[in-house]
Design an enzyme around this catalytic site. Sequence first.
Site, PDB file in Angstrom:
ATOM      1  N   GLU A 227      -4.747   2.257  -4.177  1.00  0.00           N
ATOM      2  CA  GLU A 227      -3.283   2.309  -4.151  1.00  0.00           C
ATOM      3  C   GLU A 227      -2.672   1.030  -3.578  1.00  0.00           C
ATOM      4  OE1 GLU A 227      -4.737   4.632  -0.457  1.00  0.00           O
ATOM      5  OE2 GLU A 227      -5.369   4.263  -2.523  1.00  0.00           O
TER       6      GLU A 227
ATOM      7  N   ASP B  76       0.852  -1.181   0.000  1.00  0.00           N
ATOM      8  CA  ASP B  76       0.000   0.000   0.000  1.00  0.00           C
ATOM      9  C   ASP B  76       0.892   1.236   0.000  1.00  0.00           C
ATOM     10  OD1 ASP B  76      -2.971   1.000   0.553  1.00  0.00           O
ATOM     11  OD2 ASP B  76      -1.615   2.230   1.772  1.00  0.00           O
TER      12      ASP B  76
END
Length: 255
Positions: free
Chosen positions: A166, A122
């Site tokens: 993301e 992430d």
Amino acid sequence: MNLSKPHHANFTTLAHATILSVVIICAAVQLSAAVMGRTGLAAQGDMVFVSMVVAAMLAPPSAFAMALYSTKRGELEAELRQLADTDPLTGLSNRRAFEDVFERERARALRSRQPLSILLLDVDHFKQFNTIYGHAGGDLALVSLARLLLDQARTGSDAVGRWGGEEFVIMLAETDLSAAERAAERFRQAIADHVVQTGTDDFSLTVSIGVASCNADETLESVVERADSCLFEAKDLGRNRVVVSRPAQVSSYAA
């Protein structure tokens, strides 16, 4: 990992062309018989000769047209499958395609008794990044990160996908937990050292990574859930680090 089936398309093309040729030959025989019946030609040799001439004239162009159509259709179907399996921004496998790849690899790992591990990544502070650079800058960052992950992955054995937003996921075939931990640190360091070039403002990114090794009967959802827990712990510990899921303890690399 290629998800298309070119061999299947080639076989279908050959089958269609062959069937069409047989149909044309049979039709030529029937047509010749009808013509000779009307003109009074009844000799079997004459009928065979005329049939072969008609078939020779009609079969090649018709079979070629069918083969061309079947080939184009196979290419179109492969392209549509590719589009359905690909994240439109990064070009990586989307979640559905990654799940399919994981299931095939997990079955192979069970047969060969080889380990299989998952990395969940992430981007750190991505919301702040979007605020500073805008969504266009955020998209550029994700595309650059996807390319870097592909460059760092092992060709033919690792699979990289966009899990959502993301978040990215990497499957490490034939990789136990210790090796997956080292691979995760290699990915983390490569990303931290990478500079994203925009032409105006260059910037860098960091990621937090959770690592988990798949148990024999574990689903992707389960192993990703364990990796996700480690990912959240990496965030709590200060980000830009790797946290590994272990049976008795948690080990992490600090930045």
